[in-house]
Design a protein around this motif. Structure first.
Motif, PDB file in Angstrom:
ATOM      1  N   TRP A  26      49.321  86.708  38.591  1.00 30.95           N
ATOM      2  CA  TRP A  26      50.281  86.220  37.607  1.00 30.95           C
ATOM      3  C   TRP A  26      49.615  85.529  36.419  1.00 30.95           C
ATOM      4  CZ3 TRP A  26      54.835  87.328  35.995  1.00 30.95           C
ATOM      5  CH2 TRP A  26      55.539  86.433  35.192  1.00 30.95           C
ATOM      6  N   ASP A  27      48.681  84.624  36.678  1.00 36.23           N
ATOM      7  CA  ASP A  27      48.026  83.919  35.571  1.00 36.23           C
ATOM      8  C   ASP A  27      47.229  84.882  34.692  1.00 36.23           C
ATOM      9  OD1 ASP A  27      49.063  81.447  36.272  1.00 36.23           O
ATOM     10  OD2 ASP A  27      47.388  80.985  37.619  1.00 36.23           O
ATOM     11  N   ALA A  28      46.545  85.811  35.327  1.00 36.30           N
ATOM     12  CA  ALA A  28      45.788  86.806  34.559  1.00 36.30           C
ATOM     13  C   ALA A  28      46.740  87.709  33.774  1.00 36.30           C
ATOM     14  CB  ALA A  28      44.908  87.636  35.488  1.00 36.30           C
ATOM     15  N   LEU A  29      47.885  88.025  34.365  1.00 34.36           N
ATOM     16  CA  LEU A  29      48.868  88.870  33.697  1.00 34.36           C
ATOM     17  C   LEU A  29      49.409  88.190  32.442  1.00 34.36           C
ATOM     18  CD1 LEU A  29      50.561  91.459  33.725  1.00 34.36           C
ATOM     19  CD2 LEU A  29      52.234  90.237  35.123  1.00 34.36           C
ATOM     20  N   LEU A  30      49.709  86.890  32.526  1.00 35.19           N
ATOM     21  CA  LEU A  30      50.210  86.165  31.353  1.00 35.19           C
ATOM     22  C   LEU A  30      49.196  86.193  30.216  1.00 35.19           C
ATOM     23  CD1 LEU A  30      51.975  83.090  33.003  1.00 35.19           C
ATOM     24  CD2 LEU A  30      53.039  85.133  32.018  1.00 35.19           C
ATOM     25  N   SER A  31      47.940  85.988  30.543  1.00 35.98           N
ATOM     26  CA  SER A  31      46.890  86.044  29.518  1.00 35.98           C
ATOM     27  C   SER A  31      46.770  87.448  28.944  1.00 35.98           C
ATOM     28  CB  SER A  31      45.542  85.615  30.116  1.00 35.98           C
ATOM     29  OG  SER A  31      45.585  84.279  30.509  1.00 35.98           O
ATOM     30  N   TRP A  32      46.858  88.449  29.809  1.00 42.16           N
ATOM     31  CA  TRP A  32      46.767  89.844  29.373  1.00 42.16           C
ATOM     32  C   TRP A  32      47.910  90.180  28.416  1.00 42.16           C
ATOM     33  CZ3 TRP A  32      49.811  94.259  30.350  1.00 42.16           C
ATOM     34  CH2 TRP A  32      49.205  95.481  30.064  1.00 42.16           C
ATOM     35  N   TRP A  33      49.136  89.751  28.760  1.00 40.16           N
ATOM     36  CA  TRP A  33      50.285  89.983  27.871  1.00 40.16           C
ATOM     37  C   TRP A  33      50.054  89.353  26.508  1.00 40.16           C
ATOM     38  CZ3 TRP A  33      54.569  88.692  31.932  1.00 40.16           C
ATOM     39  CH2 TRP A  33      54.953  89.870  32.590  1.00 40.16           C
ATOM     40  N   ASP A  34      49.555  88.120  26.501  1.00 39.45           N
ATOM     41  CA  ASP A  34      49.277  87.450  25.227  1.00 39.45           C
ATOM     42  C   ASP A  34      48.250  88.226  24.411  1.00 39.45           C
ATOM     43  OD1 ASP A  34      51.092  85.405  25.576  1.00 39.45           O
ATOM     44  OD2 ASP A  34      49.614  83.989  26.382  1.00 39.45           O
ATOM     45  N   GLU A  35      47.219  88.737  25.083  1.00 43.85           N
ATOM     46  CA  GLU A  35      46.196  89.523  24.390  1.00 43.85           C
ATOM     47  C   GLU A  35      46.795  90.810  23.816  1.00 43.85           C
ATOM     48  OE1 GLU A  35      43.016  90.291  27.141  1.00 43.85           O
ATOM     49  OE2 GLU A  35      42.807  88.142  27.584  1.00 43.85           O
ATOM     50  N   GLN A  36      47.635  91.473  24.601  1.00 39.50           N
ATOM     51  CA  GLN A  36      48.258  92.715  24.129  1.00 39.50           C
ATOM     52  C   GLN A  36      49.148  92.449  22.923  1.00 39.50           C
ATOM     53  OE1 GLN A  36      47.439  95.776  25.293  1.00 39.50           O
ATOM     54  NE2 GLN A  36      45.989  94.618  26.529  1.00 39.50           N
ATOM     55  N   ARG A  37      49.953  91.398  22.995  1.00 36.94           N
ATOM     56  CA  ARG A  37      50.856  91.066  21.891  1.00 36.94           C
ATOM     57  C   ARG A  37      50.069  90.743  20.625  1.00 36.94           C
ATOM     58  NH1 ARG A  37      51.528  86.814  19.602  1.00 36.94           N
ATOM     59  NH2 ARG A  37      50.702  85.557  21.287  1.00 36.94           N
ATOM     60  N   ALA A  38      49.084  89.875  20.746  1.00 44.10           N
ATOM     61  CA  ALA A  38      48.293  89.484  19.576  1.00 44.10           C
ATOM     62  C   ALA A  38      47.545  90.691  18.998  1.00 44.10           C
ATOM     63  CB  ALA A  38      47.312  88.376  19.948  1.00 44.10           C
ATOM     64  N   GLY A  39      46.992  91.510  19.862  1.00 41.07           N
ATOM     65  CA  GLY A  39      46.278  92.691  19.397  1.00 41.07           C
ATOM     66  C   GLY A  39      47.204  93.669  18.686  1.00 41.07           C
ATOM     67  N   LEU A  40      48.388  93.876  19.247  1.00 46.02           N
ATOM     68  CA  LEU A  40      49.336  94.812  18.640  1.00 46.02           C
ATOM     69  C   LEU A  40      49.811  94.309  17.279  1.00 46.02           C
ATOM     70  CD1 LEU A  40      50.933  97.417  18.849  1.00 46.02           C
ATOM     71  CD2 LEU A  40      52.727  96.125  20.028  1.00 46.02           C
ATOM     72  N   VAL A  41      50.120  93.035  17.179  1.00 43.21           N
ATOM     73  CA  VAL A  41      50.557  92.479  15.892  1.00 43.21           C
ATOM     74  C   VAL A  41      49.478  92.706  14.840  1.00 43.21           C
ATOM     75  CG1 VAL A  41      51.066  90.318  14.678  1.00 43.21           C
ATOM     76  CG2 VAL A  41      52.185  90.801  16.861  1.00 43.21           C
ATOM     77  N   GLY A  42      48.239  92.455  15.184  1.00 49.30           N
ATOM     78  CA  GLY A  42      47.142  92.671  14.241  1.00 49.30           C
ATOM     79  C   GLY A  42      46.990  94.134  13.857  1.00 49.30           C
ATOM     80  N   GLU A  43      47.081  95.021  14.842  1.00 55.35           N
ATOM     81  CA  GLU A  43      46.887  96.450  14.584  1.00 55.35           C
ATOM     82  C   GLU A  43      48.040  97.059  13.797  1.00 55.35           C
ATOM     83  OE1 GLU A  43      46.259  97.672  18.602  1.00 55.35           O
ATOM     84  OE2 GLU A  43      44.329  96.631  18.684  1.00 55.35           O
TER      85      GLU A  43
END
Length: 193
Positions: A26-43
């Motif tokens: 769960w904790d790793a998943l939350l961090s992963w979601w944040d990374e995906q969101r931030a990466g997608l917004v930038g891209e």
């Protein structure tokens, strides 16, 4: 969804556009979601005409199309989260132009790209009263949904009328206050995926 969109940007051919697997912790998943969101917004902030893969044939295969699809996907899921929390549905109102764009995307891009054929016959008129936009649709058995010829006036068998926000909700199958008059069986081929 965001990791799939990022894969679509990374491989515009679509041949390798496979999303990475999400962590199970769960904790790793939350961090992963944040990374995906931030990466997608930038891209998605890059050139809207740059190539991107989309599985919908009606869409131009560009970053701008993917950004549009992601914006409406996020908006509808935001509404789902509010509905699931059982509060504030009426407190969320989408901007009329954004909601009208969502109606347009749904009727002119998503529905026509469906691979399924329907058995309904009739005409549908969708009218967003606050932005004064109309969408005319023709349904014929054994075909995909298509827009009606704007030069050919017709008496609709089904009319869906209201402000764009309420039409957006109605077409996506969420609680709404749009007016529906006529042959309700014609709603079936308009049902959200």
């Amino acid at each position: 969804m965001q990791s799939w969109a990022r894969a679509s940007l990374a491989d515009p051919s679509g041949e390798l556009a496979v999303a990475g697997e999400a962590p199970r912790d769960w904790d790793a998943l939350l961090s992963w979601w944040d990374e995906q969101r931030a990466g997608l917004v930038g891209e998605l902030g890059g050139d809207p005409d740059a190539p991107a893969w989309l599985p919908f044939g009606e869409y131009p295969p560009t970053v701008g199309s993917l950004a549009r699809r992601q914006a409406h996907e996020a908006a509808i899921h935001r509404l789902d989260a509010i509905i699931a929390g059982r509060g504030g549905v009426s407190m969320v109102t989408f901007d009329p132009e954004f909601a009208a764009d969502g109606v347009d995307e749904f009727l002119t891009m998503l529905l026509p790209s469906r691979r399924t054929e329907h058995q309904s016959e009739g005409s549908v008129l969708v009218h967003a009263t606050d932005v004064d936009r109309l969408w005319s649709l023709r349904l014929e058995p054994g075909t995909r949904l298509r827009s009606a010829d704007p030069e050919q006036p017709f008496e609709p068998d089904l009319s869906i009328t209201g402000v764009a926000d309420q039409l957006y909700r109605a077409l996506w199958g969420r609680p709404y206050r749009a007016g529906i008059v006529g042959d309700r069986s014609l709603l079936e081929p308009l049902r959200a995926p």
